[in-house]
Design a protein around this motif. Structure first.
Motif, PDB file in Angstrom:
ATOM      1  N   GLN A 292       1.062  -1.291  -0.156  1.00 27.80           N
ATOM      2  CA  GLN A 292       0.212   0.056  -0.382  1.00 27.80           C
ATOM      3  C   GLN A 292       1.027   1.048   0.135  1.00 27.80           C
ATOM      4  OE1 GLN A 292      -2.327   0.562   3.661  1.00 27.80           O
ATOM      5  NE2 GLN A 292      -3.181   2.128   2.119  1.00 27.80           N
ATOM      6  N   SER A 293       0.678   2.370  -1.028  1.00 28.80           N
ATOM      7  CA  SER A 293       1.143   3.224  -0.703  1.00 28.80           C
ATOM      8  C   SER A 293       0.816   4.435  -0.025  1.00 28.80           C
ATOM      9  CB  SER A 293       0.722   4.589  -2.065  1.00 28.80           C
ATOM     10  OG  SER A 293       1.180   3.293  -3.578  1.00 28.80           O
ATOM     11  N   GLY A 296      -2.656   5.654   0.116  1.00 24.38           N
ATOM     12  CA  GLY A 296      -4.050   4.713   0.790  1.00 24.38           C
ATOM     13  C   GLY A 296      -4.051   4.047  -1.053  1.00 24.38           C
ATOM     14  N   ARG A 297      -3.489   3.953  -1.131  1.00 25.19           N
ATOM     15  CA  ARG A 297      -3.485   3.096  -2.796  1.00 25.19           C
ATOM     16  C   ARG A 297      -3.274   2.165  -3.367  1.00 25.19           C
ATOM     17  NH1 ARG A 297      -3.898   7.780  -7.933  1.00 25.19           N
ATOM     18  NH2 ARG A 297      -1.743   7.857  -7.047  1.00 25.19           N
ATOM     19  N   TRP A 298      -3.359   1.588  -4.293  1.00 25.06           N
ATOM     20  CA  TRP A 298      -2.462  -0.003  -4.426  1.00 25.06           C
ATOM     21  C   TRP A 298      -1.650   0.553  -5.779  1.00 25.06           C
ATOM     22  CZ3 TRP A 298      -4.973  -0.515  -0.116  1.00 25.06           C
ATOM     23  CH2 TRP A 298      -4.705  -1.133   1.083  1.00 25.06           C
ATOM     24  N   SER A 301      -4.338   2.607  -8.248  1.00 27.64           N
ATOM     25  CA  SER A 301      -4.823   2.322  -9.410  1.00 27.64           C
ATOM     26  C   SER A 301      -6.606   2.246  -8.475  1.00 27.64           C
ATOM     27  CB  SER A 301      -4.471   0.460  -9.866  1.00 27.64           C
ATOM     28  OG  SER A 301      -6.837  -0.492  -9.727  1.00 27.64           O
ATOM     29  N   ASP A 304      -6.808  -1.829  -7.886  1.00 23.13           N
ATOM     30  CA  ASP A 304      -6.104  -2.756  -6.591  1.00 23.13           C
ATOM     31  C   ASP A 304      -6.740  -2.162  -5.540  1.00 23.13           C
ATOM     32  OD1 ASP A 304      -5.418  -4.109  -9.118  1.00 23.13           O
ATOM     33  OD2 ASP A 304      -3.152  -2.834  -9.135  1.00 23.13           O
ATOM     34  N   THR A 305      -6.791  -0.922  -5.434  1.00 24.77           N
ATOM     35  CA  THR A 305      -7.421  -0.409  -3.880  1.00 24.77           C
ATOM     36  C   THR A 305      -8.383  -0.916  -3.911  1.00 24.77           C
ATOM     37  OG1 THR A 305      -5.713   1.555  -4.783  1.00 24.77           O
ATOM     38  CG2 THR A 305      -7.379   1.570  -2.519  1.00 24.77           C
ATOM     39  N   TYR A 309      -8.845  -3.391  -0.023  1.00 27.05           N
ATOM     40  CA  TYR A 309      -9.486  -2.870   0.885  1.00 27.05           C
ATOM     41  C   TYR A 309      -9.962  -3.575   1.563  1.00 27.05           C
ATOM     42  CZ  TYR A 309     -11.900   0.419   3.483  1.00 27.05           C
ATOM     43  OH  TYR A 309     -12.330   1.464   4.991  1.00 27.05           O
ATOM     44  N   ALA A 325      -7.543   5.865   2.071  1.00 26.95           N
ATOM     45  CA  ALA A 325      -8.068   4.392   1.061  1.00 26.95           C
ATOM     46  C   ALA A 325      -8.956   4.730   1.233  1.00 26.95           C
ATOM     47  CB  ALA A 325      -7.211   3.624   1.921  1.00 26.95           C
ATOM     48  N   TYR A 328     -10.139   8.326  -0.488  1.00 30.17           N
ATOM     49  CA  TYR A 328      -9.541   7.860  -1.866  1.00 30.17           C
ATOM     50  C   TYR A 328     -10.928   6.968  -2.908  1.00 30.17           C
ATOM     51  CZ  TYR A 328      -8.145   6.045  -6.351  1.00 30.17           C
ATOM     52  OH  TYR A 328      -7.382   5.517  -7.946  1.00 30.17           O
ATOM     53  N   ILE A 329     -11.636   5.733  -1.946  1.00 30.07           N
ATOM     54  CA  ILE A 329     -12.533   4.997  -3.024  1.00 30.07           C
ATOM     55  C   ILE A 329     -13.641   5.723  -2.830  1.00 30.07           C
ATOM     56  CG2 ILE A 329     -13.783   3.060  -2.244  1.00 30.07           C
ATOM     57  CD1 ILE A 329     -11.546   2.266  -1.173  1.00 30.07           C
TER      58      ILE A 329
END
Length: 336
Positions: A292-293, A296-298, A301, A304-305, A309, A325, A328-329
């Protein structure tokens, strides 16, 4: 449409706390040396075709899955055209999905495979929200019942959705199980195709959900071979790729973790050799946490996130960057 659905799916996650010891060890869990550094085994060296492996505890499904209605109760359910959850973001998403459903009951483009995938994801979403009396859900199931796919993966996904609805799909599952590759225990496109991770993971979920059992002295024989293929295919970093030895990726890893969830408290054992599935899971969860960055993302993407998650929350694992995360979603939901 697919992205929209998985955004909606990730928002209402109600987590079930599962105690998985995150040991930090790498994927191989057999023949550990005293300093806990594994002696890496050759692939398929765990007796993948050995019928004396047993699952402990016995997890065969001799009855209907939990929380499924009996046939009598199903007949008494009155369908409702729309059912809301009371959560604004989710209800807006459900309204969007209802608006794009085909008159035939499917979602997505009929001229390509996205129709199956989109319909499967919508059905799974409605099922997870316990909206199984919604007419849109039932119409989608009716459409799925009429489809047949040559691909093992696609047919397995269809049967999985129907089995989750409580339908008896054993007659259709058996021909798929016959396609299992004898050399490694995995499944591919068809009976004579190379095994791949996503197809095998989907077949494990379908075998579990349908209650399939083999004839003979070990009714779990095919299930055990499927489990062992996935275990043997785990990469040293704890993840899985699309095929054996392929570089780990988020989607493949989360799909295997989804398939292993029903087996999280089990051990494969024979003659003093134990494979603790919780250890396999713990290594995969570590892989996801470490990739995980900080934003909060992977992989930058959305898909992928969402997959990472969702599965981490399903296992009750805290994220390094939880708020980032989720924010962001949530921010990716469209205004329509």
């Amino acid at each position: 449409l697919f992205v929209m659905m998985i955004v909606i799916f990730s928002l209402p996650r109600i987590v079930e706390a599962v105690s998985i010891q995150d040991s930090g060890q790498v994927a191989e869990v057999i023949n550990l040396t005293p300093n806990n550094k594994p002696e890496v085994l050759k692939r398929n060296s765990r007796g993948i075709n050995n019928p004396v492996f047993q699952i402990t505890p016995d997890i065969r499904k001799n009855q209907e899955p939990d929380n499924k209605d009996t046939e009598l109760n199903k007949q008494s359910i009155s369908l409702q055209s729309t059912i809301n959850t009371g959560i604004t973001e989710i209800d807006l998403g459900l309204d969007f999905l209802r608006g794009v459903q085909s008159p035939n009951g499917n979602f997505g483009n009929l001229i390509n495979i996205s129709s199956l995938i989109d319909t499967f994801v919508v059905v799974d979403l409605f099922d997870s929200l316990q909206l199984n009396t919604d007419t849109n859900y039932q119409n989608a199931l009716t459409w799925l019942n009429k489809q047949y796919y040559e691909s093992t993966l696609n047919e397995a996904l269809k049967l999985l959705a129907l089995a989750k609805n409580g339908q008896d799909v054993l007659y259709s599952v058996e021909p798929l199980v016959i396609r299992q590759n004898a050399d490694d225990g995995g499944f591919g496109y068809g009976g004579a195709h190379e095994s791949d991770i996503k197809t095998t993971a989907s077949m494990l979920m379908t075998i579990d959900e349908s209650g399939y059992a083999d004839y003979g002295s070990n009714p779990d024989y095919s299930k055990i071979k499927t489990l062992l293929f996935l275990i043997n295919s785990q990469n040293i970093d704890g993840g899985w790729g699309e095929t054996v030895l392929a570089e780990s990726d988020i989607h493949s890893t989360t799909q295997v973790l989804e398939a292993l969830y029903s087996h999280k408290q089990e051990t494969l054992t024979t003659g003093g050799t134990d494979i603790v599935i919780a250890d396999i899971i713990g290594n995969a969860l570590t892989y996801l946490k470490q990739t995980q960055s900080t934003d909060g993302r992977w992989n930058g993407s959305l898909i992928d996130t969402i997959f990472a998650y969702d599965i981490l929350h399903k296992y009750g694992v805290s994220l390094n960057y939880e708020n980032q995360a989720f924010d962001y979603i949530k921010s990716q939901q469209g205004i329509n």
